[in-house]
Design an enzyme around this catalytic site. Structure first.
Site, mmCIF file in Angstrom:
data_model
loop_
_atom_site.group_PDB
_atom_site.id
_atom_site.type_symbol
_atom_site.label_atom_id
_atom_site.label_comp_id
_atom_site.label_asym_id
_atom_site.label_seq_id
_atom_site.Cartn_x
_atom_site.Cartn_y
_atom_site.Cartn_z
ATOM 1 N N SER A 28 31.394 -2.780 18.793
ATOM 2 C CA SER A 28 31.298 -3.761 19.477
ATOM 3 C C SER A 28 29.948 -4.291 20.266
ATOM 4 O O SER A 28 28.812 -4.420 19.602
ATOM 5 C CB SER A 28 32.687 -4.192 20.342
ATOM 6 O OG SER A 28 32.836 -3.178 21.167
ATOM 7 N N ASP B 80 17.043 -5.517 14.253
ATOM 8 C CA ASP B 80 16.404 -6.659 13.624
ATOM 9 C C ASP B 80 15.191 -7.337 14.243
ATOM 10 O O ASP B 80 14.401 -8.020 13.608
ATOM 11 C CB ASP B 80 17.712 -7.703 13.714
ATOM 12 C CG ASP B 80 18.916 -7.597 12.887
ATOM 13 O OD1 ASP B 80 18.525 -6.770 12.025
ATOM 14 O OD2 ASP B 80 19.627 -8.478 12.764
ATOM 15 N N LYS C 214 33.049 -3.241 14.383
ATOM 16 C CA LYS C 214 34.065 -3.939 15.015
ATOM 17 C C LYS C 214 33.130 -5.339 15.575
ATOM 18 O O LYS C 214 32.683 -5.277 16.492
ATOM 19 C CB LYS C 214 34.709 -3.274 16.205
ATOM 20 C CG LYS C 214 35.679 -4.428 17.063
ATOM 21 C CD LYS C 214 36.066 -4.133 18.568
ATOM 22 C CE LYS C 214 36.695 -4.971 19.144
ATOM 23 N NZ LYS C 214 35.801 -6.293 19.055
#
Length: 557
Positions: A375, A386, A400
């Site tokens: 998470s 990214d 998750k």
């Protein structure tokens, strides 16, 4: 006439109120949806929970389905109880309550979406069941409430859950802080030994140190008491006074009068290896980003401004607060997207971007993850990967990729309800996919040969093959293949940190490793509306990711 016979005739009697007399008396709670509703706190509590779930849950769900799932859990408290719905979901009808094989009540079903009436019906059903079941009647109300809410959330996804008042208070304390003196007690023994002291907290200022023994609080001896009792006594309103008696090894006992302060359990451990800063982040609470920022400033001073790189160790980090994941990423990213959330409720569709005030936008960075990173930890790893800001090292994360909103109930308990999915900046869903490292160590040992293999991987410029394709371009078979190439594992091997430090120590190698994952154009998103900072919904609890409590010591006070 039996309840079963009544059920058969129910289509003809929906407009009438029917009373059953079979030893016990139960009445149809809502005849045609118009009957009287109990005004008790239990009915209001269940109605509130049903309303919140139906409004916010990521998938459409009716109060009827939730209420029936909740009522069915009463059988776990007394196996002789049974709740049956002869008409099935979505068709209306009645609920029959039985005890030890004998029908004791028949209850009209309100409209599917009427949370108020379904909440009242659950309360009436419980009251009727208590008359028949001595076991149920003897249980605390909190136990019954938990069983019902566990049944409701059991009809949802595996991350939605209910926390009873005592557990919820501990979770709020872990997230938001609490009034205390700032000590962590050893829970493995009955000696109430202090194992850590919060810097600059009341205990620290009072001279309490690790290995001191807490022997009394407000004149009451700690010996023979449970840790939970001692912890509750140490807590209190911020600013209130508490008297403690501590025993330092080889010294006389001391009496201290301290004033409680806001204590937030530390989740960050900072260390330094030469000019490289290493931050171990156990979870994300309200102090996480601040402690990282303070740690960076301290290590910058220690190195005379010659910080060669930073390692963020997120291995085994199960998550925590969404806004802390965003603000931590913001320390290292000058601009661009950090994470997006998408869900059914309009307020769940949010976009988070860097604010442009990062404090270390160009410092070389490595993030460590493993199969226990979830998470909030995955938000940070995905965003930095990214953005081309960090080399991610380790094994594939948990996957998750959902957000839970925490809803405080009138009984002081909490509903934690999934209301959004997470979308990485490059456009792929974190749910089930997780974050696949730039440098995988899942197949490596901790020897020198394994370290050399890891360094060779860092130097290999990406070319053809699955790992070179943008994550958002992968279909499910490709994701499966990628996961097989770097499976998640629970271990936190030493090679991860060794590889991170070797990569950071070599600027050319670090630059090459950054190019191992190709960038993809981020999805277009709308910025949050005016007056709603960070895209949070107005008049709603702060979105939070689950499992924070698993990572924090419940005995730090």
């Amino acid at each position: 006439m039996s309840n079963r016979a009544l059920l058969k005739m129910w289509p003809y009697w929906r407009a009438a109120c029917v009373t059953l007399a079979a030893g016990l008396v139960a009445s149809l709670a809502a005849c045609g949806g118009q009957g009287p509703l109990p005004g008790d706190a239990g009915g209001q509590l269940f109605a509130r929970g049903l309303d919140e779930i139906a409004d916010l849950y990521i998938e459409p769900v009716t109060s009827r389905r939730l209420a029936i799932s909740g009522a069915a859990r009463l059988a776990q408290l007394d196996s002789r109880l049974g709740v049956s719905d002869s008409f099935g979901f979505g068709t209306g009808g009645a609920l029959a309550l039985a005890y030890n094989g004998r029908d004791i009540g028949l209850f009209a079903e309100p409209p599917d979406t009427s949370s108020r009436e379904w909440g009242a019906l659950i309360a009436t059903l419980i009251a009727t069941a208590k008359q028949a079941s001595p076991r149920l009647a003897g249980l605390p109300q909190a136990t019954i409430e938990k069983a019902v809410f566990d049944g409701m959330t059991g009809a949802l996804d595996r991350f939605s859950r209910y926390s009873a008042p005592e557990a919820a208070r501990d979770q709020r304390a872990a997230r938001d802080g609490f009034g205390g003196i700032g000590i962590t007690l050893d829970t493995a023994h009955d000696s109430f030994r202090v194992i850590a002291v919060t810097s600059r907290g009341p205990a620290d200022r009072g001279g309490i140190r690790p290995d001191d023994q807490l022997v009394a609080i407000d004149g009451l001896a700690t010996a023979g008491r449970s840790h939970e009792e001692v912890i509750r006594q140490l807590r209190g309103p911020v600013g209130s006074a508490v008297a403690v008696r501590v025993l330092h090894p080889h010294a006389a006992p001391r009496e201290l009068r301290l004033r409680r302060a806001l204590v937030i359990v530390p989740t960050v451990t900072a260390s330094r290896d030469g000019d490289i800063a290493v931050f171990r982040i156990a979870s994300f609470n309200h102090s996480t980003t601040q402690r990282i920022a303070e740690g960076l400033a301290d290590i910058q001073r220690q190195t005379g401004g010659r910080l060669a790189g930073v390692v963020l160790d997120l291995r085994g980090n199960p998550g925590g607060l969404l806004d802390q994941a965003v603000s931590l990423t913001d320390l290292f990213v000058h601009d661009g997207p950090i994470i997006s959330t998408v869900g059914r409720h309009p307020a769940s569709r949010q976009y988070f971007a860097a604010a442009g005030d990062s404090i270390a936008p160009r410092t070389p960075l490595v993030v460590l993850i493993n199969g226990g990173s979830a998470s909030a930890a995955e938000i940070v790893a995905a965003a930095l990967q990214d953005a081309g800001r960090a080399v991610v090292v380790g094994s594939t994360s948990y996957g998750k990729g959902t957000v839970q909103t925490v809803l405080r109930l009138p009984n002081d308990g909490e509903l934690i309800v999934t209301w959004a999915r997470l979308v990485a900046p490059s456009g792929y869903l974190l749910q089930t996919h997780g974050v696949v490292p730039t440098l995988c160590t899942a197949d490596l040992g901790d020897d020198e040969r394994s370290l050399e293999i890891g360094l060779q991987r860092a130097a290999a410029v990406s070319g053809a093959g699955l790992s070179a394709r943008p994550r958002a371009a992968l279909d499910e078979p490709a994701w499966s293949e990628l996961h097989r190439s770097c499976p998640g594992r629970a271990a936190s091997p030493a090679i991860d940190l060794k590889l991170a430090e070797r990569v950071l120590a070599n600027p050319k190698l670090y630059s090459e490793a950054l190019r191992n994952l190709p960038a993809a154009a981020p999805l277009a998103q709308k910025a949050p509306g005016p007056g709603r900072p960070e895209g949070r919904p107005e008049a709603r609890p702060e979105p939070a990711l689950t499992d924070l409590d698993r990572a924090l010591s419940s005995h730090s006070r």
